[in-house]
Design a protein around this motif. Structure first.
Motif, PDB file in Angstrom:
ATOM      1  N   VAL A 281     -36.409   1.511  17.684  1.00 25.20           N
ATOM      2  CA  VAL A 281     -36.437   1.607  19.140  1.00 25.20           C
ATOM      3  C   VAL A 281     -35.878   2.962  19.554  1.00 25.20           C
ATOM      4  CG1 VAL A 281     -36.232  -0.882  19.505  1.00 25.20           C
ATOM      5  CG2 VAL A 281     -34.163   0.500  19.336  1.00 25.20           C
ATOM      6  N   SER A 282     -36.168   3.325  20.811  1.00 27.44           N
ATOM      7  CA  SER A 282     -35.591   4.522  21.416  1.00 27.44           C
ATOM      8  C   SER A 282     -34.550   4.094  22.443  1.00 27.44           C
ATOM      9  CB  SER A 282     -36.676   5.365  22.082  1.00 27.44           C
ATOM     10  OG  SER A 282     -37.574   5.883  21.114  1.00 27.44           O
ATOM     11  N   ILE A 283     -33.441   4.817  22.522  1.00 29.90           N
ATOM     12  CA  ILE A 283     -32.330   4.460  23.407  1.00 29.90           C
ATOM     13  C   ILE A 283     -32.039   5.651  24.302  1.00 29.90           C
ATOM     14  CG2 ILE A 283     -29.931   3.701  23.520  1.00 29.90           C
ATOM     15  CD1 ILE A 283     -30.257   2.615  20.683  1.00 29.90           C
ATOM     16  N   LEU A 284     -31.973   5.400  25.624  1.00 30.95           N
ATOM     17  CA  LEU A 284     -31.627   6.416  26.603  1.00 30.95           C
ATOM     18  C   LEU A 284     -30.297   6.031  27.245  1.00 30.95           C
ATOM     19  CD1 LEU A 284     -32.087   8.833  28.482  1.00 30.95           C
ATOM     20  CD2 LEU A 284     -33.508   7.367  29.916  1.00 30.95           C
ATOM     21  N   VAL A 285     -29.280   6.880  27.073  1.00 30.54           N
ATOM     22  CA  VAL A 285     -27.965   6.676  27.688  1.00 30.54           C
ATOM     23  C   VAL A 285     -27.845   7.702  28.814  1.00 30.54           C
ATOM     24  CG1 VAL A 285     -25.494   6.610  27.324  1.00 30.54           C
ATOM     25  CG2 VAL A 285     -27.043   5.902  25.484  1.00 30.54           C
ATOM     26  N   SER A 286     -27.782   7.199  30.045  1.00 31.22           N
ATOM     27  CA  SER A 286     -27.777   8.105  31.191  1.00 31.22           C
ATOM     28  C   SER A 286     -26.381   8.618  31.483  1.00 31.22           C
ATOM     29  CB  SER A 286     -28.327   7.385  32.431  1.00 31.22           C
ATOM     30  OG  SER A 286     -27.443   6.349  32.810  1.00 31.22           O
ATOM     31  N   ALA A 287     -26.335   9.765  32.144  1.00 29.39           N
ATOM     32  CA  ALA A 287     -25.062  10.277  32.622  1.00 29.39           C
ATOM     33  C   ALA A 287     -24.532   9.378  33.731  1.00 29.39           C
ATOM     34  CB  ALA A 287     -25.241  11.717  33.120  1.00 29.39           C
ATOM     35  N   VAL A 288     -23.254   9.527  34.041  1.00 28.10           N
ATOM     36  CA  VAL A 288     -22.649   8.665  35.063  1.00 28.10           C
ATOM     37  C   VAL A 288     -23.343   8.848  36.401  1.00 28.10           C
ATOM     38  CG1 VAL A 288     -20.517   8.118  36.266  1.00 28.10           C
ATOM     39  CG2 VAL A 288     -20.458   8.711  33.836  1.00 28.10           C
ATOM     40  N   GLY A 289     -23.706  10.088  36.735  1.00 29.83           N
ATOM     41  CA  GLY A 289     -24.355  10.336  38.020  1.00 29.83           C
ATOM     42  C   GLY A 289     -25.791   9.868  38.075  1.00 29.83           C
TER      43      GLY A 289
ATOM     44  N   GLU B  50     -19.212   0.257  28.204  1.00 31.78           N
ATOM     45  CA  GLU B  50     -18.183   1.287  28.340  1.00 31.78           C
ATOM     46  C   GLU B  50     -18.517   2.275  29.460  1.00 31.78           C
ATOM     47  OE1 GLU B  50     -17.472   3.140  24.633  1.00 31.78           O
ATOM     48  OE2 GLU B  50     -17.059   1.292  23.543  1.00 31.78           O
ATOM     49  N   ASN B  51     -18.857   1.724  30.638  1.00 30.31           N
ATOM     50  CA  ASN B  51     -19.166   2.505  31.849  1.00 30.31           C
ATOM     51  C   ASN B  51     -20.374   3.403  31.672  1.00 30.31           C
ATOM     52  OD1 ASN B  51     -16.905   1.395  33.155  1.00 30.31           O
ATOM     53  ND2 ASN B  51     -15.563   2.983  32.318  1.00 30.31           N
ATOM     54  N   SER B  52     -21.251   3.101  30.714  1.00 29.45           N
ATOM     55  CA  SER B  52     -22.471   3.871  30.505  1.00 29.45           C
ATOM     56  C   SER B  52     -23.658   2.928  30.579  1.00 29.45           C
ATOM     57  CB  SER B  52     -22.463   4.564  29.136  1.00 29.45           C
ATOM     58  OG  SER B  52     -21.405   5.495  29.072  1.00 29.45           O
ATOM     59  N   THR B  53     -24.682   3.349  31.289  1.00 24.25           N
ATOM     60  CA  THR B  53     -25.906   2.563  31.405  1.00 24.25           C
ATOM     61  C   THR B  53     -26.881   3.030  30.335  1.00 24.25           C
ATOM     62  OG1 THR B  53     -25.586   2.312  33.785  1.00 24.25           O
ATOM     63  CG2 THR B  53     -27.801   1.892  32.919  1.00 24.25           C
ATOM     64  N   TYR B  54     -27.406   2.068  29.557  1.00 21.87           N
ATOM     65  CA  TYR B  54     -28.361   2.406  28.496  1.00 21.87           C
ATOM     66  C   TYR B  54     -29.646   1.619  28.705  1.00 21.87           C
ATOM     67  CZ  TYR B  54     -26.972  -2.046  26.370  1.00 21.87           C
ATOM     68  OH  TYR B  54     -26.726  -3.356  26.126  1.00 21.87           O
ATOM     69  N   LEU B  55     -30.754   2.189  28.214  1.00 15.51           N
ATOM     70  CA  LEU B  55     -32.071   1.566  28.302  1.00 15.51           C
ATOM     71  C   LEU B  55     -32.679   1.530  26.910  1.00 15.51           C
ATOM     72  CD1 LEU B  55     -34.819   1.848  30.899  1.00 15.51           C
ATOM     73  CD2 LEU B  55     -35.414   2.558  28.600  1.00 15.51           C
ATOM     74  N   ILE B  56     -33.154   0.350  26.490  1.00 21.66           N
ATOM     75  CA  ILE B  56     -33.802   0.167  25.189  1.00 21.66           C
ATOM     76  C   ILE B  56     -35.312   0.116  25.422  1.00 21.66           C
ATOM     77  CG2 ILE B  56     -33.898  -1.198  23.088  1.00 21.66           C
ATOM     78  CD1 ILE B  56     -31.136  -0.116  23.685  1.00 21.66           C
TER      79      ILE B  56
END
Length: 489
Positions: free
Chosen positions: A42-50, A80-86
């Protein structure tokens, strides 16, 4: 800004981060991962806080179809205060598009979705040549199914189909109807009632009655005995039929008698004595009697021979002693099995002369393969082929136990590999010399377990990789090892 989600992290209890692809200028990070439940990359995208709110909004728009994207979203979460998308494996450019907010509607344009008016059920009138109504008429007539009647759909006139007269009956004139013009808001037209003398004359009977001539003469119903008496009563069987029945019974009785005679003849033939079987039985019985007599005579003669009897007593006593000794031996408890405990893991790979020891750079991570945590792993370098690119013939890992133990199973947990070939040996030293092979296998799933035969004991368990599995995903070359855990039980 460094991200808290890095290689080795587990997201959502099933997605393991296996590699880092790139990071954008706004600190959005794209990672490689593995779905440990379905064993697929899978590919994982971890966005910045903003950009967390933009990622969440874009994921919902793609899932509902409001936004067109090549990304196939599998999961969305926060850790851990980070939004991720699988997502399924896709390009980094398509993933980074999701952190860009959607453009608002241009000024001066109506962004509201067009909705069909509620009176589109009158479209059928336009198909048949009439213009569709601009709006439903007020106080429209309502059918029994609550469908409004609009001026474009007038109520049809009620007509009664003429009744076809029966043969021999005069045709009745149709009942007059009152023609009432249809109005949009008025009641449904009702046919005018015909006068009551008119209904009597036009009524057509549904059943034609028989006359006296239709039943025939009474002579046909008289008894067939010829006495000329009154007509036969209901329920009395005609004499002619009775006579025919008597003749049928007589013929049937004669046929039955003939059948019984044939059957008796067949039965007698079947019950005739067969002498061949009796002779065979007599011969078998005679042979058995002779054999019994010979057996009895031989044993009776042995009773008068004292030496033979004494020797038989000695044999019986010896057999009894052997049975007692066997019982005493079986009563001794077997030694208890010693459970294996791993002391350390050692790389004992022998490289070919003049070749570089490629795995030396990952030696500090070797204990991660036996630390009991599947979240950590020991990797090798990536090779261009499955035969170690000519650097060695095999990669050998020696698991040292604290003491010689009973081996029942060996389990290997690996990441992102399929195929390959390996052997498992046991030995009293960390070497393949003199080792005993207890099994072999290949990777077709994240976990592989080998059950050893009963009674296997050893101080060392050696895993001998003779062919590398194919990695998916990979960075440079597609062959290598990622061992998450090796356990011995």
């Amino acid at each position: 800004m460094p991200q808290p989600i890095d290689v080795g992290s587990i997201l959502g209890g099933r997605y393991k981060v296996t590699g880092r692809i790139l990071a954008s200028a706004e600190d959005d990070v794209i990672l490689d991962g593995l779905d440990q439940v379905l064993n697929r990359p899978v590919s994982i995208l971890v966005s910045a806080v903003g950009n967390s709110q933009y990622l969440t909004q874009s994921a919902r728009e793609v899932a509902t179809g409001e936004r067109v994207s090549n990304v196939s979203i599998l999961d969305l979460g926060s850790q851990e205060n980070s939004t991720y998308l699988i997502a399924a494996r896709t390009s980094p450019a398509d993933l980074l598009d999701l952190v860009v907010p959607s453009e608002p509607a241009a000024e001066g344009h109506d962004a509201e979705v067009y909705r069909e008016p509620f009176f589109t059920d009158t479209l059928g009138t336009e198909i048949f040549g009439s213009a569709r109504d601009a709006a439903p008429a007020a106080a429209a007539y309502v059918y029994e199914d609550d469908t409004p009647l609009t001026p474009a759909r007038p109520s049809p006139a009620v007509r009664r189909a003429p009744v076809r007269p029966l043969a021999g009956q005069p045709a009745a004139p149709p009942a007059p109807t009152a023609a009432v013009p249809a109005t949009p808001a008025g009641p449904r037209p009702v046919p005018a009632a015909a006068p009551a003398p008119a209904a009597a004359t036009t009524a057509t009977p549904k059943v034609t009655l028989w006359g006296d001539d239709d039943y025939g003469s009474t002579n046909d119903l008289q008894d067939a005995s010829g006495d000329g008496g009154a007509a036969r009563k209901g329920g009395t069987f005609p004499a002619a039929a009775l006579a025919a029945s008597d003749s049928y019974e007589t013929d049937a009785g004669e046929a039955a008698d003939d059948t019984e005679e044939d059957t008796d003849d067949d039965t007698d033939d079947g019950n005739a004595p067969r002498t061949g079987g009796r002779w065979l039985t007599g011969i078998i019985v005679s042979v058995l009697i002779v054999a019994a007599l010979v057996f009895a005579v031989s044993h009776i003669g042995g009773l008068f021979n004292g030496g033979t009897v004494a020797q038989g007593d000695k044999t019986t006593a010896s057999a009894a002693q052997q049975s007692t000794g066997a019982q005493a031996t079986s009563a001794v408890p077997a030694p208890a099995a010693v459970p294996p405990v791993i002391a350390r893991l050692t790389d004992i790979t022998n490289y070919l002369p003049g070749q570089t020891h490629f795995n030396d750079m990952f030696m500090p991570r070797l204990p991660d393969a036996v630390d009991g945590n599947k979240g950590t792993y020991w990797p090798t370098v990536e090779f261009s082929n499955d035969t170690f690119a000519g650097a060695t013939d095999s990669i050998d890992l020696a698991i040292e136990l604290k003491q010689e133990s009973t081996i029942s199973s060996v389990t290997i947990n690996q990441i992102a590999g399929s195929g390959g070939q390996f052997n498992i040996f046991t030995n009293s030293k960390a070497s393949l010399d003199g080792a005993r092979k207890i099994g072999s296998g290949s990777f077709s799933a994240p976990d592989f377990m080998l059950k050893a035969a009963s009674g296997v004991k050893a101080k060392y368990v050696i895993v001998n990789f003779t062919q590398l599995p194919r990695l998916q995903p990979f960075k440079v070359y597609p062959f290598g090892l990622k061992i998450a855990e090796i356990s011995v039980k």
